[in-house]
Design an enzyme around this catalytic site. Structure first.
Site, PDB file in Angstrom:
ATOM      1  N   ASP A   1       0.672  -1.183  -0.004  1.00  0.00           N
ATOM      2  CA  ASP A   1      -0.146   0.285  -0.224  1.00  0.00           C
ATOM      3  C   ASP A   1       0.741   1.421   0.004  1.00  0.00           C
ATOM      4  O   ASP A   1       2.132   1.329   0.112  1.00  0.00           O
ATOM      5  CB  ASP A   1      -1.020   0.006   1.045  1.00  0.00           C
ATOM      6  CG  ASP A   1      -0.087  -0.411   2.595  1.00  0.00           C
ATOM      7  OD1 ASP A   1       1.023  -0.395   2.577  1.00  0.00           O
ATOM      8  OD2 ASP A   1      -1.033  -0.700   3.430  1.00  0.00           O
TER       9      ASP A   1
ATOM     10  N   HIS B   1      -7.345  -4.160  10.469  1.00  0.00           N
ATOM     11  CA  HIS B   1      -6.914  -4.150   8.908  1.00  0.00           C
ATOM     12  C   HIS B   1      -5.752  -4.803   8.502  1.00  0.00           C
ATOM     13  O   HIS B   1      -4.951  -5.161   9.288  1.00  0.00           O
ATOM     14  CB  HIS B   1      -7.048  -2.521   8.293  1.00  0.00           C
ATOM     15  CG  HIS B   1      -5.903  -1.837   8.806  1.00  0.00           C
ATOM     16  ND1 HIS B   1      -5.899  -0.363   9.275  1.00  0.00           N
ATOM     17  CD2 HIS B   1      -4.221  -1.870   8.805  1.00  0.00           C
ATOM     18  CE1 HIS B   1      -4.802   0.266   9.478  1.00  0.00           C
ATOM     19  NE2 HIS B   1      -3.785  -0.833   9.102  1.00  0.00           N
TER      20      HIS B   1
ATOM     21  N   GLU C   1      -9.487  -1.373   5.519  1.00  0.00           N
ATOM     22  CA  GLU C   1     -10.007  -1.077   6.477  1.00  0.00           C
ATOM     23  C   GLU C   1     -11.379  -1.958   6.719  1.00  0.00           C
ATOM     24  O   GLU C   1     -11.936  -2.496   5.926  1.00  0.00           O
ATOM     25  CB  GLU C   1     -10.491   0.372   6.677  1.00  0.00           C
ATOM     26  CG  GLU C   1      -9.294   1.352   6.424  1.00  0.00           C
ATOM     27  CD  GLU C   1      -8.828   1.825   7.777  1.00  0.00           C
ATOM     28  OE1 GLU C   1      -8.612   0.666   8.426  1.00  0.00           O
ATOM     29  OE2 GLU C   1      -8.277   2.498   8.036  1.00  0.00           O
TER      30      GLU C   1
END
Ligand code: GLP
Length: 241
Positions: free
Chosen positions: A66, A135, A140
């Site tokens: 990410d 998460h 999330e």
């Protein structure tokens, strides 16, 4: 299926996680899914140390989980910077084999291109940390288990957890781009590291809770090969501990 290894402290956790990582890297041409955060920092330290003693990453392809949206790559808190500072710049991994989603530009295009790359290079090992809200990556609570690479609005709990790395809460981005749950589940093997009391509830739910999109890490119950390496505090709410 989970293999849970409870370690005395952060250092022992990092060393144990390194053993798992090393066994995969030694296979040669492998694809690693990599993670950021304070949890894997020690593991990267061991990976760098091992390189000094001869372990090569020349044949490794890496794909990070990410990135924050809106931070330039050279920002001190971008995950791009994190990865170079803690790992890439210290080892022999080739620049062309390093992949991180970019948090700037046309994010839809970035997501599509990253997804295509991930599908082409399934991870032999996916490294994960875990958020205090359960998460994984930046998926999330409420994220679909079918999700692929996407942009997500960060929960306030996550922004607050990560504010310690920024000058103030205001500076923590509100959005991130992340591999989806489906991308993570594609990995042949998953290595999850976590430490500290703040993670104990999430670890308990991951191992003992109901599989539900409200707690993203619970999906790992459906994966055939997950090694969970945690310290005593992160394990403190587990039934048999
Ligand atoms: C961020 C990352 C996650 C990471 C989590 C935990 O939210 N996107 O991938 O697992 O932080 O971070 P830490 O290990 O610093 O607690």
């Amino acid at each position: 299926m989970f293999k849970v290894i409870v370690c005395e402290d952060y250092e022992a956790m990092s060393q144990k996680a390194f053993e798992v990582m090393e066994s995969v890297v030694k296979q040669g041409q492998v694809t690693l899914g990599l993670a950021t955060g304070s949890s894997p920092e020690g593991l990267y330290r061991y990976m760098v140390e091992a390189h000094k003693n001869g372990l090569s990453y020349k044949d490794v392809q890496s794909f990070n989980l990410d990135e924050y949206v809106g931070l330039p790559r050279d920002h001190a808190q971008s995950y791009y910077t994190f990865m170079f500072e803690h790992f890439f710049k210290h080892v022999d991994i080739e620049l062309k084999n390093i992949h991180l989603p970019k948090g700037e530009g046309s994010l839809e295009e970035v997501a599509d291109e990253y997804e295509a790359l991930l599908t082409k290079h399934p991870q032999d090992l996916q490294l994960l940390g875990i958020g205090s809200n359960g998460h994984i990556g930046f998926n999330e609570p409420g994220t679909s288990f079918d999700s692929t690479v996407h942009v997500i609005r960060l929960k306030e709990t996550t922004r607050k957890d990560n504010a310690r790395f920024f000058d103030s809460l205001d500076e923590v981005p509100h959005f991130a781009i992340t591999m989806g749950i489906k991308d993570i589940m594609r990995a042949k093997k998953i290595l999850l590291v976590a430490y500290g009391k703040n993670k104990a509830q999430a670890i308990k739910e991951m191992l003992e809770g109901e599989v539900h999109e409200d707690v993203p890490c619970t999906i790992l119950q459906k994966h055939p090969d997950v090694v969970v390496v945690i310290d005593k505090e992160a394990a403190s709410l587990l039934k048999n501990d």
